[in-house]
Design a protein around this motif. Structure first.
Motif, PDB file in Angstrom:
ATOM      1  N   ASP A 218      55.246  44.563  73.876  1.00 25.63           N
ATOM      2  CA  ASP A 218      54.856  43.354  74.587  1.00 25.63           C
ATOM      3  C   ASP A 218      56.304  42.640  74.623  1.00 25.63           C
ATOM      4  OD1 ASP A 218      53.388  41.454  75.707  1.00 25.63           O
ATOM      5  OD2 ASP A 218      53.285  40.304  73.918  1.00 25.63           O
ATOM      6  N   ALA A 221      58.375  44.550  77.184  1.00 25.07           N
ATOM      7  CA  ALA A 221      57.817  44.199  78.623  1.00 25.07           C
ATOM      8  C   ALA A 221      58.274  43.070  79.320  1.00 25.07           C
ATOM      9  CB  ALA A 221      56.391  44.352  78.521  1.00 25.07           C
ATOM     10  N   GLY A 289      54.076  55.664  79.703  1.00 26.36           N
ATOM     11  CA  GLY A 289      53.230  54.369  79.524  1.00 26.36           C
ATOM     12  C   GLY A 289      53.729  53.281  80.311  1.00 26.36           C
ATOM     13  N   ASP A 290      52.579  52.179  79.825  1.00 23.75           N
ATOM     14  CA  ASP A 290      52.859  50.930  80.504  1.00 23.75           C
ATOM     15  C   ASP A 290      54.256  50.408  80.287  1.00 23.75           C
ATOM     16  OD1 ASP A 290      50.279  51.151  81.484  1.00 23.75           O
ATOM     17  OD2 ASP A 290      49.498  50.153  79.690  1.00 23.75           O
ATOM     18  N   ARG A 321      45.601  60.221  80.987  1.00 23.38           N
ATOM     19  CA  ARG A 321      46.017  59.081  80.016  1.00 23.38           C
ATOM     20  C   ARG A 321      44.845  58.089  79.505  1.00 23.38           C
ATOM     21  NH1 ARG A 321      51.216  58.243  79.708  1.00 23.38           N
ATOM     22  NH2 ARG A 321      50.751  56.441  78.521  1.00 23.38           N
ATOM     23  N   ASP A 325      44.471  58.247  75.452  1.00 24.23           N
ATOM     24  CA  ASP A 325      44.267  56.896  74.740  1.00 24.23           C
ATOM     25  C   ASP A 325      42.857  56.616  74.300  1.00 24.23           C
ATOM     26  OD1 ASP A 325      46.856  56.504  75.550  1.00 24.23           O
ATOM     27  OD2 ASP A 325      46.254  55.370  77.212  1.00 24.23           O
TER      28      ASP A 325
END
Length: 337
Positions: A218, A221, A289-290, A321, A325
């Motif tokens: 987080d 990001a 990934g994000d 994905r 996940d």
């Protein structure tokens, strides 16, 4: 090969999204094989190589074996060219007569201003270069004031000896503290953090600060916008030294729980359906990934490298994905407790 930019806000450069880890070069992997791996990595478009000043002292080396192999390779090819090189300091032996270990007493040199200044220059000498693209503090040092460590890395940057500084094996709050201190001092903050990260997750435990956490993802990001300096994650041990595919390589104790057994099963199922290997899928999961990270891969043969290179262009569809996940539900509940 794919590429991305890493930056600390004032210094930026492009690196390959796969980073070649040289930990065993010169020890468990002989010098000739190490050079072959390096040559093939660069031939395939790889431009990011990672080492440290204590590799691999625990495998019978003197600590700078990997740096020395890299220095020889750099000299043979007439320079780094497009390759960006990272090394680390602070986790070599403080007392050569005592063991180096991850539990107390660790015997790490630490990140005092004296150690940072001296060890950085020693790495440059062993590597035969005049500038380090990335220099990490290898392990957080809570006994040295954070202001001292930050200033020491800032001085190396001001002198032009280091492009981007970084840190490894650190708690998120300590990372934030160090980056804020850098801004107070007017020096470039850490632009890269290297932590353990893979498709499997450790059981929670007080004092575990060397793994990528949800909070770190987080924080990263949110970096790079609204005046916050950029930050990139590099992930060590993304394949757990072959544990995803080899029965003789069990997962580390903290990873041996029911949720991870299910994740590894799903990993194998997905790989078989895609015509890929479990290692390739595990790396592609990290890359896509994000919050994408840069996996540090550590092949010991050219054949192993060839397999891992196949992950660079493997794109996992959204439904794949989601399936990978979904095997995460149980472990998320564990971590949340």
């Amino acid at each position: 090969m794919q590429y991305r930019t890493i930056s600390n806000g004032s210094t930026s450069f492009e690196v390959s999204t796969l980073c070649l880890g040289a930990m065993n070069f010169g020890t468990l992997t002989d010098a000739a094989t190490s050079r072959q791996i390096l040559d093939r990595f660069v031939e395939a478009g790889g431009t990011f190589v990672d080492t440290a000043n204590n590799y691999s002292a625990w495998a019978g080396g003197h600590g700078r074996d990997s740096e020395d192999v890299l220095g020889d390779w750099i000299a043979r090819r007439g320079g780094l060219g497009d390759v960006r090189l990272a090394t680390k300091l602070g986790a070599a032996k403080k007392d050569p007569a005592l063991p180096l270990q991850n539990v107390e007493p660790t015997n790490f040199q630490g990140l005092s201003a004296e150690i940072v200044a001296w060890e950085a220059r020693e790495s440059l000498r062993h590597l035969g270069i005049d500038r380090l693209d990335v220099l990490y503090g290898h392990v957080d040092d809570r006994e040295t004031p954070v202001a001292e460590t930050v200033a020491a890395f800032g001085e190396l940057q001001r002198e032009g000896l280091v492009g981007i500084s970084g840190i490894s094996n650190i708690a998120v709050w300590r990372l934030v503290e160090a980056r804020e201190e850098a801004l107070r001092q007017g020096v470039d903050p850490y632009g890269v953090i290297q932590q353990g990260y893979s498709y499997v997750y450790p059981s929670p435990g007080f004092g575990r600060t060397n793994d990528v956490s949800v909070d770190l993802l987080d924080y990263v990001a949110a970096a790079g916008v609204d005046g916050r300096p950029p930050l990139t994650i590099t992930a060590y041990s993304p394949l757990h030294q072959g544990a995803f595919t080899r029965d003789d390589k069990p997962l580390w104790p903290a990873m041996r729980h029911a949720s991870n057994r299910d994740r590894v099963r799903v990993l194998h199922d997905v790989a078989a359906e895609l015509g890929a290997t479990p290692n390739q899928v595990a790396l592609a999961w990290l890359l896509g990934g994000d919050v994408p990270v840069i996996p540090v891969i550590g092949p010991s043969t050219v054949a192993q490298l060839e397999e891992l290179l196949g992950a660079a262009d493997l794109v996992l569809d959204a439904d794949v994905r989601a399936r990978l996940d979904a095997a995460d539900l149980d472990v998320r509940a564990i971590v949340a407790v």
